[in-house]
Design an enzyme around this catalytic site. Structure first.
Site, PDB file in Angstrom:
ATOM      1  CG  ASP A  29     -64.227  -6.636 -90.243  1.00 46.70           C
ATOM      2  OD1 ASP A  29     -63.396  -5.713 -90.394  1.00 46.70           O
ATOM      3  OD2 ASP A  29     -64.145  -7.482 -89.339  1.00 46.70           O
ATOM      4  CG  ASP A  87     -64.014  -3.729 -85.905  1.00 47.04           C
ATOM      5  OD1 ASP A  87     -64.713  -2.714 -85.730  1.00 47.04           O
ATOM      6  OD2 ASP A  87     -64.052  -4.741 -85.191  1.00 47.04           O
ATOM      7  CD  GLU A 146     -56.683  -4.369 -86.133  1.00 42.42           C
ATOM      8  OE1 GLU A 146     -57.408  -5.212 -86.673  1.00 42.42           O
ATOM      9  OE2 GLU A 146     -56.676  -4.104 -84.922  1.00 42.42           O
ATOM     10  CG  ASP A 191     -59.811  -8.519 -90.422  1.00 42.37           C
ATOM     11  OD1 ASP A 191     -58.990  -9.199 -91.054  1.00 42.37           O
ATOM     12  OD2 ASP A 191     -59.957  -8.575 -89.189  1.00 42.37           O
TER      13      ASP A 191
END
Ligand code: 0RA
Length: 644
Positions: free
Chosen positions: A503, A505, A427, A501
């Site tokens: 996290d 998102d 991403e 990632d």
């Protein structure tokens, strides 16, 4: 001990030697799959004991020293003298290849495909085994060292008078050279599946390797009915009861649970034979599909919903919105295909057909409202198909051109051999940049994805094919059109790795991607082609100058353990990676991409179904499950990110 070997002992040694020399022949591979297979092999024996009606509880624990213990409360493996070997049955089962399958006689063995190779194979591939049998007021213990008995049976009295068998084994690092670490989630998924498939048997799974210990227990008195309920829990039911039938015919046990949902437009058919998921289908599924199509067409004709001269429902029309689990137990299963996950026994087709037909017809005659609702859904499916076909034909003509070239932003690998090639879906451009620099271009391709990936549920085919991100994925991976059957020979990479990632998102994007794969080409997930990369969360640099040591941590636990383990006054620097883009190319390679050092998580169909469920709950029309989900998990997802 004694001077000379008997011919039986020689056979045992030769057998074990062969297992150790060619483990792949017995357990498929010496990679993670083969390693986990050892556990299934031992658990299957206890499941057989449960199927025979003698055992209710199966406990599995991952021990701190890397061994696994499987304990059941069955009758205990017999310890009397085995007529053929002159040894105890226990020792025979653990040292003689193929002996396990024969004991007990009758009953259904969960043996088939790669399963059923028996405890002796596990013994041969283990550094040590400790077998314990509680029977007749005594405890019997025998140890084995790389398959060879380490002394005889040690018998003591058992004041508790319990019954059962316990096998502890530690996989041999000489055999499993790529690692002996068990993955809790992988095993847990299988135990949940086994709990659904074997109603009333309790599976307790403990991880003693972590603090605090992790324990999960599964027991489903409703068996596969609960399995279907679990899979449809966030869907809108077309009818309230789950239709269920079980019958035995010619020694084949057939069990089937079905439910249609009104807000689902595909089918979800899960087949099992002797507790093994038959992803390549087989005669039980052929029988089931045939009986469904025939039954609903007969009813539709009788009710004059399909008139003379009009065409019949197809199988797809009838199965639209259907979730079904069919589980058969066959005395001598034949498993076919490369992965041995297709049931071949021809007699099963007719047995399933007649067992299901009888009960289904009866149920539908007593529940005309359910019958009416399913027929109505099939009718709508048939009408929608005509419209969809016209739209698809338009798209197909257009896309034949567009799909013929690889996307421009794909950094392809040099290899043209899909077997060794992998593609990272990354991403964002900055992470994509690091990945391109960090990769081994000989076999690793990078496809950076930008923007939000389309919500495939609401999009019609034209929009799906028109979305550049999705089109890029379809072409790069070689997925073909949605409606085409999965064709493994068109795949350009054996592994598709989602690298996002660590996290919130990143997890949104992952959910979207998994949902896409699940809905667009479920076979890709089913056949284990989808993986998730595990980038580290922290970097700890310990010391300085020449003696600097760098440690990467993938969990908070790991980080705490390392920091707590430092000597007093020892200097260290601590970095938290906020995203993949922050990592240098060589760090990304070392921690996340290099096959020798990385950890990949292979996505199972359950993971993808879970992503699909999360997605449905968050995006679907039903307010109540969404409210519950957000209350449970907190409003972690920002809907605005999701382009819907
Ligand atoms: C055959 C006969 C008997 C027990 C078993 C098999 C048995 C095997 C395993 C493997 C793991 N757990 C097991 N539990 C039982 C006993 C027959 C008898 O007692 O008469």
């Amino acid at each position: 001990m004694t001077e000379s070997y008997t011919s039986e002992q020689i056979q045992v040694l030769e057998g074990l030697e062969h297992v150790r020399k060619r483990p792949g022949m017995y357990i498929g591979s010496t990679g993670p799959k083969g390693l986990h297979h050892l556990v299934y092999e031992i658990v299957d024996n206890s499941v057989d004991e449960a199927l025979a009606g003698h055992c209710k509880n199966i406990q599995i624990s991952l021990n701190a020293d890397g061994s696994v213990t499987v304990t059941d409360d069955g009758r205990g493996i017999p310890i009397d003298k085995h007529p053929r070997t002159g040894k105890s049955t226990l020792e025979t089962v653990l040292t003689v290849l193929g002996a396990g399958g024969k004991f007990g006689g009758g009953g259904y063995k969960v043996s088939g495909g790669l399963h059923g190779v028996g405890a002796a194979v596990v013994n041969g591939l283990s550094e040590y085994v400790v077998a314990t049998v509680w029977r007749e007021g005594k405890v019997h213990v025998q140890k084995f060292d790389r398959g060879i008995p380490d002394g005889g049976l040690v018998v003591t009295t058992d004041n508790q008078k319990r019954r059962g068998t316990s096998i502890t084994f530690k996989p041999d690092t000489q055999i499993f050279t790529s690692g002996v670490e068990f993955e809790y989630e992988t095993l847990l998924n299988r135990f949940r599946e086994l709990a659904f498939l074997n109603a009333g048997v309790e599976f307790t799974f403990t991880d003693l390797r972590v603090e605090p210990h992790r324990v999960e227990t599964y027991k489903y008195d409703g068996g596969i009915r609960e399995y279907v309920a679990y899979m449809t829990r966030d869907k809108t039911p077309l009818h309230t009861d789950i239709i269920y039938m079980t019958q035995e015919k010619d020694n084949v046990v057939v069990e089937c649970a079905l439910q249609w949902s009104s807000d689902v437009y595909n089918d979800n058919v899960l087949g099992f034979a002797n507790n093994i998921r038959t992803i390549d289908g087989g005669t039980h599924l052929e029988g089931l599909k045939a009986v469904l199509t025939r039954t609903f067409n007969n009813f539709a004709r009788k009710a004059n919903k399909i008139k003379e001269g009009e065409k019949n429902f197809s199988g797809e029309h009838v199965r639209e919105g259907l979730t079904v689990v069919i589980s058969v137990k066959v005395p001598d299963p034949e498993f076919e295909g490369q992965t041995k996950t297709k049931l071949g026994n021809p007699e099963v087709r007719g047995i399933v057909d007649s067992c299901v037909s009888e009960k289904l017809v009866e149920y539908l005659e007593f529940h005309p409202d359910v019958l009416g609702a399913i027929l109505e859904k099939a009718m709508q499916s048939m009408m929608a198909e005509d419209a969809a076909r016209r739209a698809r034909e338009l798209v197909r003509r257009k896309s034949a051109l567009e799909f013929s070239t690889l996307p421009g932003k794909l950094a392809d690998c040099q290899s043209r051999d899909p077997e060794e090639s992998e593609i990272f879906l990354v991403e964002g451009d900055s992470a994509g940049g690091s990945a391109k620099q960090g990769r081994d271009r000989r076999f690793q391709a990078i496809l950076p994805l930008r923007g939000k990936i389309l919500n495939i549920e609401r999009a019609d085919d034209r929009r799906i094919y028109g979305n550049t991100e999705i089109q890029a994925m379809i072409t790069a991976i070689g997925l073909g059109l949605k409606t085409e059957e999965f064709d493994a020979s068109k795949l350009r990479y054996n592994k598709t790795i989602l690298m996002t990632d660590a996290d919130v998102d990143g997890s949104h994007i992952r959910t979207l991607l998994l949902t896409f794969f699940y809905r667009y080409k479920r076979d890709l997930v089913d056949r284990g082609h989808i993986y998730i990369a595990q980038p580290p969360l922290y970097k700890i640099t310990i010391g300085g100058g020449r003696n600097v040591e760098v440690r990467y941590c993938f969990t908070d636990n790991q980080k705490d353990t390392i920091i707590n383990g430092l000597r007093e006054n020892q200097k260290y620097e601590f970095q938290r990676f906020k995203g993949l883009g922050e990592m240098q190319a060589d760090q990304l390679w070392e921690t996340t991409m290099n096959p020798a050092t990385r950890t990949l998580r292979q996505i199972t169909i359950e993971d993808a179904a879970e992503a699909d469920r999360v997605f449905n709950v968050l995006m679907g029309d039903r307010v109540e499950p969404r409210r519950q989900f957000i209350e449970t998990y907190g409003p972690r997802l920002n809907m605005a990110d999701l382009d819907i």
